[in-house]
Enzyme design. Sequence first.
Site, mmCIF file in Angstrom:
data_model
loop_
_atom_site.group_PDB
_atom_site.id
_atom_site.type_symbol
_atom_site.label_atom_id
_atom_site.label_comp_id
_atom_site.label_asym_id
_atom_site.label_seq_id
_atom_site.Cartn_x
_atom_site.Cartn_y
_atom_site.Cartn_z
ATOM 1 N N HIS A 1 0.838 -1.193 0.000
ATOM 2 C CA HIS A 1 0.000 0.000 0.000
ATOM 3 C C HIS A 1 0.871 1.240 0.000
ATOM 4 O O HIS A 1 2.063 1.195 0.300
ATOM 5 C CB HIS A 1 -1.001 -0.006 1.169
ATOM 6 N N CYS A 2 0.261 2.361 -0.379
ATOM 7 C CA CYS A 2 0.942 3.661 -0.403
ATOM 8 C C CYS A 2 -0.086 4.703 0.029
ATOM 9 O O CYS A 2 -0.811 4.473 0.996
ATOM 10 C CB CYS A 2 1.525 3.943 -1.785
ATOM 11 N N LYS A 3 -0.187 5.805 -0.676
ATOM 12 C CA LYS A 3 -1.190 6.812 -0.319
ATOM 13 C C LYS A 3 -2.516 6.558 -1.034
ATOM 14 O O LYS A 3 -3.575 6.581 -0.420
ATOM 15 C CB LYS A 3 -0.687 8.220 -0.644
ATOM 16 N N SER B 1 -5.531 2.231 -0.362
ATOM 17 C CA SER B 1 -4.331 2.552 0.409
ATOM 18 C C SER B 1 -4.630 3.507 1.563
ATOM 19 O O SER B 1 -5.675 3.421 2.186
ATOM 20 C CB SER B 1 -3.229 3.052 -0.515
ATOM 21 N N TRP B 2 -3.650 4.377 1.888
ATOM 22 C CA TRP B 2 -3.761 5.192 3.093
ATOM 23 C C TRP B 2 -5.026 6.054 3.091
ATOM 24 O O TRP B 2 -5.678 6.189 4.135
ATOM 25 C CB TRP B 2 -2.530 6.074 3.300
#
Length: 159
Positions: free
Chosen positions: A119-121, A147-148
């Site tokens: 995951h990332c943003k 994600s985030w």
Amino acid sequence: MLRKYSPFALRAVGSILRQPTSGAALNMQPHHQFSQRFYSSSSTIPIVDYAAVKKLPSEPQKLLIDVREPDELKETGQIPSSINIPLGIVSQELAINDQLFKSKYGRDKPKSDTEIVFHCKIGRRSLKAAEAAAALGFKNVKNYEGSWLDWAEREGLPK
């Protein structure tokens, strides 16, 4: 044991990390054309949702990797049980030996069949990381597409 990767696999991973996930460049070298077609935003990387990620702290056999930069994590925090390996170094970190991985991240290095969720943003960098891991031989990689931003909204956290 340190794995050795073919020059083609390393070029493919490098091209994945340098290319945008959408839009294809028309004037690419032959090996990049293959990489773009095979590893693109329309790839077959499975998607996981919030509910699956929420369960991960109770599933220690699975690995959640946050590919954002450390400064981003300082601003927002991170999903419980995730480890941070920025996108720019994810391929080299997944290729280090087991002992070094454990000493750096406090988790066993994933095996080729370990479920790894990236995951990332918003889900773009995590897709690239999942594609890079697949190119290195990891067979059970997934992308938390929301994600985030999805996590923070559902958990009532700052985005």
